[in-house]
Design an enzyme around this catalytic site. Structure first.
Site, PDB file in Angstrom:
ATOM      1  N   TYR A  93       0.828  -1.215   0.000  1.00  0.00           N
ATOM      2  CA  TYR A  93       0.000   0.000   0.000  1.00  0.00           C
ATOM      3  C   TYR A  93       0.860   1.262   0.000  1.00  0.00           C
ATOM      4  O   TYR A  93       0.467   2.317  -0.457  1.00  0.00           O
ATOM      5  CB  TYR A  93      -0.902   0.063   1.242  1.00  0.00           C
ATOM      6  CG  TYR A  93      -2.043  -0.903   1.238  1.00  0.00           C
ATOM      7  CD1 TYR A  93      -2.869  -1.052   0.121  1.00  0.00           C
ATOM      8  CD2 TYR A  93      -2.338  -1.660   2.364  1.00  0.00           C
ATOM      9  CE1 TYR A  93      -3.932  -1.931   0.123  1.00  0.00           C
ATOM     10  CE2 TYR A  93      -3.406  -2.552   2.379  1.00  0.00           C
ATOM     11  CZ  TYR A  93      -4.197  -2.680   1.252  1.00  0.00           C
ATOM     12  OH  TYR A  93      -5.244  -3.554   1.259  1.00  0.00           O
ATOM     13  N   ILE A 134      13.030  17.882   0.482  1.00  0.00           N
ATOM     14  CA  ILE A 134      14.255  17.961   1.295  1.00  0.00           C
ATOM     15  C   ILE A 134      15.118  16.713   1.083  1.00  0.00           C
ATOM     16  O   ILE A 134      16.317  16.777   0.900  1.00  0.00           O
ATOM     17  CB  ILE A 134      13.889  18.103   2.794  1.00  0.00           C
ATOM     18  CG1 ILE A 134      13.260  19.472   3.030  1.00  0.00           C
ATOM     19  CG2 ILE A 134      15.116  17.913   3.677  1.00  0.00           C
ATOM     20  CD1 ILE A 134      12.761  19.693   4.444  1.00  0.00           C
ATOM     21  N   CYS A 144       2.894 -18.095  -5.703  1.00  0.00           N
ATOM     22  CA  CYS A 144       3.516 -18.059  -4.371  1.00  0.00           C
ATOM     23  C   CYS A 144       2.477 -18.357  -3.284  1.00  0.00           C
ATOM     24  O   CYS A 144       2.058 -19.502  -3.151  1.00  0.00           O
ATOM     25  CB  CYS A 144       4.255 -16.747  -4.178  1.00  0.00           C
ATOM     26  SG  CYS A 144       5.623 -16.936  -3.022  1.00  0.00           S
ATOM     27  N   HIS A 173       7.811 -16.510  -8.730  1.00  0.00           N
ATOM     28  CA  HIS A 173       7.072 -15.375  -9.292  1.00  0.00           C
ATOM     29  C   HIS A 173       7.388 -15.234 -10.783  1.00  0.00           C
ATOM     30  O   HIS A 173       8.304 -14.481 -11.141  1.00  0.00           O
ATOM     31  CB  HIS A 173       7.480 -14.081  -8.576  1.00  0.00           C
ATOM     32  CG  HIS A 173       7.020 -14.003  -7.165  1.00  0.00           C
ATOM     33  ND1 HIS A 173       5.874 -13.340  -6.793  1.00  0.00           N
ATOM     34  CD2 HIS A 173       7.548 -14.519  -6.025  1.00  0.00           C
ATOM     35  CE1 HIS A 173       5.714 -13.439  -5.479  1.00  0.00           C
ATOM     36  NE2 HIS A 173       6.719 -14.152  -4.990  1.00  0.00           N
ATOM     37  N   GLU A 230       5.887 -13.628 -12.915  1.00  0.00           N
ATOM     38  CA  GLU A 230       5.566 -12.273 -13.413  1.00  0.00           C
ATOM     39  C   GLU A 230       6.790 -11.363 -13.508  1.00  0.00           C
ATOM     40  O   GLU A 230       6.785 -10.398 -14.260  1.00  0.00           O
ATOM     41  CB  GLU A 230       4.486 -11.627 -12.527  1.00  0.00           C
ATOM     42  CG  GLU A 230       4.892 -11.223 -11.111  1.00  0.00           C
ATOM     43  CD  GLU A 230       4.752 -12.337 -10.081  1.00  0.00           C
ATOM     44  OE1 GLU A 230       4.742 -13.519 -10.481  1.00  0.00           O
ATOM     45  OE2 GLU A 230       4.669 -12.030  -8.869  1.00  0.00           O
TER      46      GLU A 230
HETATM   47  N1  GLN Z   1       3.900 -15.581   2.756  1.00  0.00           N
HETATM   48  C1  GLN Z   1       4.351 -16.660   1.934  1.00  0.00           C
HETATM   49  C2  GLN Z   1       5.785 -17.036   2.233  1.00  0.00           C
HETATM   50  O1  GLN Z   1       6.560 -16.226   2.720  1.00  0.00           O
HETATM   51  C3  GLN Z   1       4.182 -16.334   0.459  1.00  0.00           C
HETATM   52  C4  GLN Z   1       5.015 -15.191  -0.019  1.00  0.00           C
HETATM   53  C5  GLN Z   1       4.620 -14.660  -1.357  1.00  0.00           C
HETATM   54  O2  GLN Z   1       3.484 -14.869  -1.809  1.00  0.00           O
HETATM   55  N2  GLN Z   1       5.501 -13.943  -2.004  1.00  0.00           N
HETATM   56  O3  GLN Z   1       6.185 -18.139   1.964  1.00  0.00           O
END
Ligand code: GLN
Length: 539
Positions: free
Chosen positions: A56, A151, A384, A510, A512
């Protein structure tokens, strides 16, 4: 004499004008002319890296091959240029200070007072030039985060001033990105904010060489002349950057504005080639004129902020263009998923992607969405945490292990199907301690994954602590949840797929982070294709 030429990109008037996209677009144009280009980003915050930031706060945390947790702009750089970045491409004030303070403790400045100038600025300059030593780039583009006048940006601006002097004439230039707002009551574009911003930059000893002006309306020649006169730049160095329907149009727009030509002239660089963006244009054409349309649900807990899942959204854009399909992404807040939403909404989608994440907020909603995908054979892609939740859903609802969970969510679960690796158990520091960066994975023969990757060995990037607990993998495989990708060194499961379903895949890594315009990621391309097939079958 410097080997590389330097371009510094600063921002004024407002944040979020898209310095990253302008930098990446310029880099693309120069690359398309046959020059070797890299981009780096300096962020003025005190965190050592964005790894500990909530999405966020700062959007997605992007991960490079070498395991650096970086700003999401590095994702744009890789997606546009199709070249890898590394830790050296992203530096924060926190990292700069950490280095200087460590040196001070070692006694490297013994006897001296350690100060912002020269010690912090020297460290910034050293890091700006680090990429020059690493490889022979023709051009290094350095994006300075934040807005001129902040700053916290001052040491960076001062470092740029010093470096320009050290580099000498024609070896560097400054591009200042500003906003030219339109006042609808007066029906006029206003130049004053840009004039003020350029003046602020001048107060720090820097003249902008090129202005890139974000605008909602065409900037007339009159306005260009006015901006040039009052901001001390040549008229052809006032570049219009009008709002585009997709970020991928920006390199084409910058080409027609001749940004690359102005840059080459000012850097005294010759390039006989003209920027060849044919492939790029084809990609944009397909993106803008799709033949098909699908709706994919993106289930996550940070969906209010688009930037939280930047790389996933962009990977879907790449895969959509490849499949000549418009991918409409419907954001689904995992905390708000109930039976009503499943029956009336989620079960009608063409595909469900369950996003990465941390902590227990919203996980039961993710599990519900996955159950729906599994039972209705809706294409499912778990990334993940999304994969981990698919394993938990399968354990609870197929294997009957009702209390199955990840020890991240429930330390005392009787069935820790997702658990912490031994080497993670004693780690207390949060920053930079996950399983990070590129890891090898071996694909099992005759699996969905085998067909998708068409390669037995793949490398993908990771960012997580928890892992599939191998004590359960026998049960999973026996019951149709195939562990189809394994890390050959550790035996850890990197990929799962549901044999009974047409497209049901979860990955611990990941993908992506590795999808680019030139090489859309095979998993995303196949997922979009799977959703398209499902959509056709459904109707
Ligand atoms: N929280 C999970 C872990 O640390 C998945 C992490 C994630 O989705 N990048 O294994």
């Amino acid at each position: 004499m410097s080997k590389s030429k330097f371009i510094f990109v600063t921002g004024g008037v407002s944040s979020s004008l898209g310095k990253g996209i302008i930098s990446a677009s310029l880099a693309k144009l120069l690359q398309a002319r046959g020059l070797s280009v890299t981009i780096q980003k300096f962020d003025p915050y005190i965190n050592v890296d964005p790894g500990t930031l909530n999405p966020y706060e700062h959007g997605e945390c992007y991960v490079t091959d070498d395991g650096a947790e970086t700003d999401l702009d590095l994702g744009h750089y890789e997606r546009f240029l199709n070249v890898k970045t590394s830790q050296s491409n992203n530096v924060t004030t926190g990292r700069v200070y950490q280095t200087v303070i460590e040196k001070e403790r070692k006694g490297e400045f013994l006897g001296k007072t350690v100060q912002v100038i020269p010690h912090i600025t020297n460290e910034i300059k050293r890091r700006i030039r680090l990429l020059e030593e690493k490889s022979s780039y023709d051009i290094i583009i350095t994006e300075i985060g934040g807005t001129v006048g902040d700053i916290e940006s001052l040491p960076y601006i001062e470092s740029v001033r010093q470096l320009r002097w050290e580099l000498g004439k024609n070896n560097s230039l400054v591009i200042h990105l500003t906003l030219v707002p339109y006042l609808s009551a007066a029906k006029e574009l206003k130049t004053k904010p840009t004039q003020h911003s350029v003046k602020t930059l001048m107060e720090s000893g820097i003249n902008a060489d090129i202005l890139v002006c974000r605008t909602e309306h065409e900037i007339s020649d009159d306005i260009k002349n006015k901006l040039a006169l009052f901001c001390n730049v040549e008229v052809d160095s006032v570049i219009q950057s009008i709002d585009a329907s997709t970020i991928y149009e920006v390199p084409l727009m910058m080409k027609s504005e001749k940004l690359d030509l102005v840059v080459l002239r000012k850097l005294n660089l010759k390039s006989s080639k003209i920027a060849d963006l044919e492939k790029w244009s084809n990609f944009v054409e397909k993106l803008k004129h799709p033949k098909h349309k699908i709706k994919i649900g993106l289930v996550g807990k940070y969906v209010e902020l688009q930037d939280s899942y930047k790389s996933i959204l962009e990977s879907l854009v790449h895969a959509g263009s490849e499949n000549e399909t418009e991918v409409e992404v419907i954001s689904i807040h995992s905390e708000h998923i109930d039976d009503n939403q499943i029956n009336n909404h989620i079960s009608k989608l063409d595909g469900i992607l369950v996003a990465p994440g941390f902590g227990s907020r919203g996980i039961e909603g993710k599990i519900k969405a996955i159950k729906c995908a599994r039972e209705k054979n809706i294409p499912f892609f778990g990334i993940c945490l999304g994969m981990q939740m698919a394993v938990i859903e399968f354990s609870r609802n197929v294997l009957g292990l009702e209390e199955a969970n990840s020890t991240e969510m429930d330390e005392n679960t009787p069935h820790p199907v997702i658990s912490l690796m031994e080497n993670q158990k004693n780690i207390t520091d949060k920053g930079g301690t996950m399983r990070l960066g590129s890891w090898e994975c071996q694909i099992e023969s005759n699996t969905k994954l085998d067909k998708i990757y068409q390669s037995k060995i793949i490398f993908e990037r990771h960012r997580h602590r928890w892992e599939l607990n191998n004590n359960y993998s026998g049960e999973f495989n026996k019951n149709g949840l195939k562990t189809s990708g394994i890390n050959p060194k550790t035996g850890l499961v990197e990929i799962i797929e549901l044999v009974s379903n047409d497209w049901f895949i979860g990955v611990q890594f990941h993908p992506e982070y590795k999808s680019t315009v030139e090489s859309p990621h095979p998993l995303f391309v196949s997922f979009v294709k799977g959703c398209l097939d499902y959509n056709k079958f459904k109707n």
